[in-house]
Design a protein around this motif. Structure first.
Motif, PDB file in Angstrom:
ATOM      1  N   ASN A  84       0.813  -1.211   0.000  1.00 30.34           N
ATOM      2  CA  ASN A  84       0.000   0.000   0.000  1.00 30.34           C
ATOM      3  C   ASN A  84       0.847   1.262   0.000  1.00 30.34           C
ATOM      4  N   LEU A  85       2.119   1.147   0.384  1.00 27.53           N
ATOM      5  CA  LEU A  85       3.013   2.301   0.297  1.00 27.53           C
ATOM      6  C   LEU A  85       3.165   2.746  -1.155  1.00 27.53           C
ATOM      7  N   LEU A  86       3.155   1.805  -2.085  1.00 31.16           N
ATOM      8  CA  LEU A  86       3.238   2.143  -3.506  1.00 31.16           C
ATOM      9  C   LEU A  86       1.986   2.896  -3.955  1.00 31.16           C
ATOM     10  N   SER A  89       2.227   6.421  -2.583  1.00 35.50           N
ATOM     11  CA  SER A  89       3.138   7.226  -3.399  1.00 35.50           C
ATOM     12  C   SER A  89       2.441   7.728  -4.660  1.00 35.50           C
ATOM     13  N   LEU A  90       1.652   6.853  -5.278  1.00 33.04           N
ATOM     14  CA  LEU A  90       0.906   7.265  -6.474  1.00 33.04           C
ATOM     15  C   LEU A  90      -0.115   8.340  -6.132  1.00 33.04           C
ATOM     16  N   ALA A  91      -0.781   8.212  -4.992  1.00 34.58           N
ATOM     17  CA  ALA A  91      -1.769   9.209  -4.585  1.00 34.58           C
ATOM     18  C   ALA A  91      -1.108  10.561  -4.328  1.00 34.58           C
ATOM     19  N   ALA A 139       3.919   1.912 -12.771  1.00 37.91           N
ATOM     20  CA  ALA A 139       4.752   0.753 -13.072  1.00 37.91           C
ATOM     21  C   ALA A 139       5.204   0.051 -11.796  1.00 37.91           C
ATOM     22  N   ALA A 140       5.507   0.828 -10.750  1.00 41.06           N
ATOM     23  CA  ALA A 140       5.923   0.231  -9.480  1.00 41.06           C
ATOM     24  C   ALA A 140       4.805  -0.609  -8.875  1.00 41.06           C
ATOM     25  N   ILE A 141       3.567  -0.126  -8.955  1.00 43.88           N
ATOM     26  CA  ILE A 141       2.431  -0.897  -8.449  1.00 43.88           C
ATOM     27  C   ILE A 141       2.252  -2.178  -9.254  1.00 43.88           C
ATOM     28  N   ALA A 142       2.423  -2.096 -10.573  1.00 45.23           N
ATOM     29  CA  ALA A 142       2.305  -3.285 -11.423  1.00 45.23           C
ATOM     30  C   ALA A 142       3.346  -4.328 -11.035  1.00 45.23           C
ATOM     31  N   TRP A 143       4.587  -3.878 -10.814  1.00 47.66           N
ATOM     32  CA  TRP A 143       5.633  -4.813 -10.416  1.00 47.66           C
ATOM     33  C   TRP A 143       5.346  -5.380  -9.026  1.00 47.66           C
ATOM     34  N   GLY A 144       4.849  -4.533  -8.111  1.00 46.57           N
ATOM     35  CA  GLY A 144       4.517  -5.005  -6.773  1.00 46.57           C
ATOM     36  C   GLY A 144       3.431  -6.064  -6.790  1.00 46.57           C
ATOM     37  N   ARG A 145       2.438  -5.877  -7.636  1.00 40.33           N
ATOM     38  CA  ARG A 145       1.365  -6.868  -7.737  1.00 40.33           C
ATOM     39  C   ARG A 145       1.876  -8.163  -8.362  1.00 40.33           C
ATOM     40  N   TYR A 146       2.741  -8.044  -9.356  1.00 41.28           N
ATOM     41  CA  TYR A 146       3.360  -9.238  -9.941  1.00 41.28           C
ATOM     42  C   TYR A 146       4.149  -9.996  -8.877  1.00 41.28           C
ATOM     43  N   HIS A 147       4.909  -9.276  -8.069  1.00 39.34           N
ATOM     44  CA  HIS A 147       5.703  -9.905  -7.018  1.00 39.34           C
ATOM     45  C   HIS A 147       4.802 -10.619  -6.018  1.00 39.34           C
ATOM     46  N   HIS A 148       3.662 -10.011  -5.699  1.00 36.53           N
ATOM     47  CA  HIS A 148       2.758 -10.582  -4.705  1.00 36.53           C
ATOM     48  C   HIS A 148       2.026 -11.811  -5.244  1.00 36.53           C
ATOM     49  N   ILE A 161      10.336   0.704   0.201  1.00 41.41           N
ATOM     50  CA  ILE A 161      10.845   2.050   0.483  1.00 41.41           C
ATOM     51  C   ILE A 161      11.895   2.486  -0.536  1.00 41.41           C
ATOM     52  N   PRO A 162      12.916   1.666  -0.840  1.00 46.56           N
ATOM     53  CA  PRO A 162      13.858   2.079  -1.894  1.00 46.56           C
ATOM     54  C   PRO A 162      13.199   2.271  -3.248  1.00 46.56           C
ATOM     55  N   LEU A 163      12.167   1.470  -3.546  1.00 45.87           N
ATOM     56  CA  LEU A 163      11.470   1.612  -4.826  1.00 45.87           C
ATOM     57  C   LEU A 163      10.757   2.957  -4.912  1.00 45.87           C
TER      58      LEU A 163
END
Length: 323
Positions: A84-86, A89-91, A139-148, A161-163
């Motif tokens: 949800n941090l991602l 960040s988008l918000a 794109a970061a959210i897309a990668w995060g969802r793929y990872h999950h 956090i680094p992302l």
């Protein structure tokens, strides 16, 4: 950057005179701002009012929805997760875009830019930085969802956090380059908001455009489309996908693609052949992205909606906790 001095008068209006050479921007091609309330070239009274009203509605809508998202994340402990941090960040990035649109809306309704050339540079930097952060944040959210969903492992704080820091530092870096000479910020055709100046079409603009677009549009688009495609392939084996795997990529293309096409056309042809009204369309579409992203990433999430509801009705949520 030369001193901007005002919108051109129409030839049929009293007081019109041809601008002298060397007055204003020596490169030419940008609308000139005036202290008077004269209409910009190519726009009528009703059209300026329509653009200002549209920008105002987009700004208020984006600020309201994304502000509610940020508030819910701050007030609801259950939402404070790396994934949800991602979204947070988008918000924040989209709130910045909406704030940029609010300044443009006020200027449009005033029919003039009241903040001077330095204000134009600040407005251009702030809008460009938050726009890049929004694109890369998607794109970061897309990668995060793929990872999950594909690795079945929760995203860790030492990854999230680094992302997020990379997204914002990279966006600020690219947005700062026009301030030091690679690229240039100037007024939009309406003359009431500022963005990357595409009217020059020189080597400076072209080199910056293609380099910036590769790292900040094509790469995030590739990451977004690839992540959701792999998710769709992975989840189709176990049943229906739990997230919409096609909408985010389409929204990214539809929201920022018109700007990309306008910049590409300006790099290979004379953009003055496109009417000023048509040149404003990509800006209006892009300013609607904060609202679209809030609906797509926040209101479509059951967990986030639950957190927002707890913020809006704190007494009921406390009663449930007591029970």
């Amino acid at each position: 950057m030369g001193q901007q001095v005002g919108w051109p008068f129409k030839k049929e209006e009293p007081g019109f005179r041809e601008p002298e050479k060397g007055l204003g921007d020596p490169q030419g091609g940008s609308p000139r701002m005036a202290a008077t309330r004269a209409l910009p070239a190519g726009f009528g009274e009703l059209e300026v009012l329509a653009v200002g009203t549209a920008l105002l509605m987009e700004a208020l809508s984006g600020l309201s929805l994304n502000g509610l998202t940020i508030f819910s994340f701050c007030k609801t402990p259950d939402l404070r997760t790396p994934s949800n941090l991602l979204v947070l960040s988008l918000a924040l990035a989209d709130s910045g875009i909406s704030l940029n649109a609010l300044v443009a809306a006020v200027s449009s309704l005033l029919r003039r830019w009241p903040y001077g050339s330095e204000g134009c540079q600040a407005h251009g930097f702030q809008g460009f930085a938050t726009a890049l952060a929004s694109i890369c944040g998607t794109a970061a959210i897309a990668w995060g969802r793929y990872h999950h969903y594909c690795t079945r492992r929760q995203l860790a704080w030492n990854t999230a956090i680094p992302l997020v820091l990379f997204v914002w530092l990279s966006s600020a870096f690219w947005a700062s380059l026009p301030l030091i000479g690679w690229g240039h910020y100037d007024y939009e055709p309406l003359g009431t908001c500022c963005t990357l100046d595409y009217s020059r079409g020189d080597r400076n603009f072209i080199s910056f455009l293609f380099t910036m677009a590769f790292f900040n549009f094509l790469v995030p688009l590739f990451v977004t489309l690839t992540s959701y495609r792999l998710m769709e392939h992975k989840l189709s084996r176990s049943g229906h996908p739990q997230v919409n795997t096609t909408l985010p990529g389409r929204m990214l293309l539809l929201g920022w693609g018109p700007y990309a096409l306008l910049y590409l056309y300006a790099a290979i042809a004379d953009v003055s052949f496109i009417s000023p009204k048509l040149q404003m369309v990509p800006a209006l579409i892009a300013k609607a992205m904060p609202t679209i992203n809030a609906i797509n990433y926040t209101l479509h999430s059951e967990i986030v909606c639950r957190g927002i509801w707890q913020c809006l009705s704190p007494q009921k949520s406390r009663q449930k906790q007591i029970q």
